[in-house]
Each structure stands twice: as C-alpha cells, then as structure tokens.
Design an enzyme around this catalytic site. Structure first.
Site: not given
Ligand code: IMP
Length: 435
Positions: A14, A17, A41-42, A190
C-alpha cells in the site's frame, strides 16, 4: 539509459505503487505484473476518474500499451472477467493487443477461497489474509496439483471462454520486446516485508514480491534488468497481523476503530474535521495512538481490497535499508509526504533495541523482531499543506530536510517524491534510474 525497470513495494504494501507505475507507464511499451493475485489493490487517479484494480496492471488505462499478467501470478477467473467487463463498460476495448495472460499463471478455484476463509480457518485469521484463496492456490502450485490458466481456459465455462483469447506463452512476447529495446516495466504487487522468503514469516503473502520475483514471475534473466525502484511511504503501514516495531497505538486499538466508510456515513464533513483537529492536538501532545490515527485519517489508510483500517507507524530505516539491500534498489520513491502535515515533530526509527542491545540490521527471527523497540531520531515537522507544491525546492525547509535525511539514513537516492494521488503531484528529483 533505462529500458527495463522493476518496481517493488519497499514496506508492507500500500505504498502507492499504482500511482508510480501509472506515472512511469506513460513511457513504457509493456507492463508485466509478476506476482500475487487479487489480494492486491491499486487505486489510480487520472483527472477526475478513480480506477481500482486488483489484477490487471494499471497500465491498462493507457490505451496504447500491452499489459501482461505473468506466470508468477495467481488468477481468480471470475474476478479478472469482472475487471475486464468493468473496463469495457467504461469504453475500453480489452483484447490481446492490450492484455495477455501467461499460460502458466495458476488458477484460483472456489476450493482455494473456501480454504482461505478467515472465519473458518484459524491460520488465515492469525495471518490476517485477504481471504482471496491466494495461499491455498500457491500451495497447490508448489505441491504440483494446481491448474494453470492455459489449461483452465479450455474448461468451457463462461469465464474460460472470455479469457481464452488472451492466453499466451508470454515469456516469448516479453523477451522479444527486450530484444527490440522496448521499454518494459515490471510491476510488483504486495511488498518486500510480505515476501514469502524475505518477509516477516509467517505474517507474509505466499509469493515473491521482491525484485527476484520479477524474473521468475515473468521469464526474463537478471542481465536484462537496468533499474530497480522501491516505493516507500513517508511513514509506514501494515494490514493483517505480525510484528511492527514503529507501530503507533496498538493493533487492537486500530482493529476497534470504525472503518472510514462507516465513519463517513455517520459523520458530517464538519465532524470529520473536528475529529482531525482533536487528533492533531493530541498527536502534538505526544499521544501515540492519536499520531497513528492522524496518519490514518490524513493518509486515508483503509484497505482498497478489504476496507480494513491499516496499522500506522513512523518510517522504519532498519526495515528500509533491508529492502534497499535485498532488492538491490537503484533508487527509492517516497510517497505521501503530504500526510505528515500538522505534526510538530516526526520520528524516524534508526535502530532497534532488542534484549537491551542496539540492532541496526533487520532481524529475520520473528521472535526477535517482535521484541524490537524503536530507537528514534526526531526531526522537525511542518504545518503547511504541500500537496500543491510542484518542485522540491519549494517544499517547506523541514519537509526537504526530512527527505534528505532519509536518503542519508537509507543509503539510497530518492528519485521521486509524491505529495498526492494525482499524476501532477509527483516531483522527479533525479531521473537517471527512471525511464
Ligand atoms: P494473503 O496475501 O491474502 O495470503 O495475505 C497475507 C498477508 O499479506 C496479510 O497480512 C495481508 O493483509 C497481506 N497483504 C496481501 N496483499 C496485500 C496488499 O496488496 N497490501 C498490503 N497487504 C497485503
């Protein structure tokens, strides 16, 4: 000259990017998303339009670019079809001149989503996953029971039929573009501290968002990469669980907070600004929770994918230097500098104290990290709104000083400073590591 550029998140995600990718996309011919799925999410703001994407690279809104969803990603077909159809409703024509999917990306199936439900799966709850089936899909990929998109799109379902014309062995297209000296942008989702290998395991995602993931996730070799850019907020946030040395207030306090959507429904604009003023006052009296809440309110720190309030904290140099090292960053980009407005003093974490000892290198042992107490350097803040400032030299002295001090502490140049969500709110300080 830079022809190939990898963009990674430098913190826990977040970092903004999407906006920087969108900004650099203007000069790119090809944009490749290399890891993750619709857990990302962008938000991209162009003029008065706000676009939200989870899977499709944000380059799609530039009509003349090719966007590739690479082999390192996991694709939920229903979500992707909806994103394509939403774009079509807005007048975009999405065909294989605009969007291609790697035949070897993996398919998120209903069973993966069922397995990743935080309400029924204790581990998903502990990690705070987005519940989108990301981990279980990668698990199937690794144990070799997964379904690749190239196979899925022959299944005859509505989504399969819609996606089938976009599927290619995309390594061919990408390597061909490299040979022709086209500009290729590798877009990370991420971030570094969520990397399955290098992040704060087990509080991580299931892919490699770091620079190495751009190579395996798209099928290009390291000798092809000219520049790697890491995006950092001027502070730091995290969603989900896990250690967070510079957190302001506690994880529970943040969880208890209403989501901004509820807040907006209940509170008038005037009440909102009263809430902000109250938190400014308390933040400047030294109340840490209010400092964190102010960053949340001013930075609009609520998840694009889940709406969850994000945990907020001061900039962490220990973690940032780690990101500079393991990604081999050519430069850093600092986003959301404007959010630090109204603070009399701003802290920057320059080292940790763990079991009474000063630690300057990011520890990989999660238990050690959980015990880390931040050692701060305090810098003076500013009251002026800076979101309309166009050049670095016109920023308030203390804002400039903040940026320059972070360059020194992180031992990396800062190439771009961003002071708002719009393209026009972007200052390029040095373009030698950019397109
Ligand atoms: P997952 O990717 O849904 O398995 O989540 C694993 C961890 O990564 C959790 O703490 C999510 O909140 C975090 N996470 C996954 N995608 C994002 C992102 O795009 N931004 C911030 N945190 C993320």
């Amino acid at each position: 000259m830079v022809n190939t550029l990898i963009i990674v998140g430098g913190q826990w995600g977040d970092e903004g990017k999407g906006k920087i990718v969108d900004y650099l996309t203007e000069k790119a011919d090809l944009i490749v998303r290399y890891a993750g799925g619709n857990n990302a999410g962008h938000t991209v703001v162009v003029g008065d339009q706000t676009y939200k994407f989870h899977l499709i690279p944000s380059g799609i809104i530039h009509k003349d670019k090719l966007n590739i969803i690479g082999n390192g990603t996991v694709i939920d077909p229903d979500v992707l079809v909806k994103e394509i159809e939403d774009l079509e409703k807005m007048g975009y024509n999405i065909d294989d001149t605009k969007l291609m999917l790697s035949s070897s990306a993996h398919t998120i199936l209903q069973k993966h989503k069922d397995e990743d439900n935080p309400e029924t799966n204790a581990n998903s709850k502990k990690i705070g996953t987005t519940g989108r089936g990301i981990g279980p899909c990668y698990k199937d990929k690794i144990v070799r029971t997964g379904l690749r998109i190239g196979e899925y799109t022959h299944s005859g379902t509505r989504a399969a039929k819609k996606l089938n014309p976009l599927v290619r062995d995309t390594y061919i297209i990408i390597n061909d573009a490299l040979k022709k000296q086209k500009k290729v942008l590798f877009e990370g989702a991420q971030a570094t501290l969520l990397d399955i290998d290098h992040g704060t395991y087990p509080f991580v995602t299931s892919s490699n968002p770091t620079a190495g993931g751009a190579l395996t996730g798209s099928g290009v070799g390291p000798t092809n990469i000219d520049s790697v850019i890491g995006i950092f907020k001027a502070y730091i946030t995290r969603v989900g669980g896990g250690p967070f040395a510079t957190e302001l207030g506690t994880e529970q306090e943040t969880k208890n907070e209403e989501s901004i959507l509820d807040l907006k429904k209940e509170l008038s604009e005037e009440a909102m600004s009263r809430l902000k003023r109250k938190n400014i006052k308390r933040a400047n009296e030294g109340n840490e929770y209010s400092q964190g809440r102010l960053l949340r309110i001013q930075g609009y720190e609520y998840g694009t994918t889940t709406g969850r309030p994000r945990r907020t904290g001061w900039f962490d140099v220990v973690a940032a230097r780690y990101a500079v090292a393991i990604n081999g960053l050519s430069s850093m980009v600092m986003t959301k500098l404007d959010v630090l407005q109204n603070l009399k003093e701003i802290n920057v974490c320059v080292a940790y104290e763990i079991d009474g000892k000063k630690v300057v290198n990011f520890p990989l042992d999660i238990k050690k990290l959980a015990k880390a107490r931040p050692i701060y350097e305090t810098l003076p803040g500013w009251d002026e709104a800076i979101s309309k400032v166009k050049s670095f030299n016109d920023l308030p002295k203390n804002a400039r000083r903040y940026v320059e001090r972070l360059e020194e502490l992180c031992e990396s140049p800062i190439s771009i400073v961003s002071v708002g969500p719009k393209r026009s709110q972007t200052m390029v300080l040095d373009n030698s590591t950019l397109f």
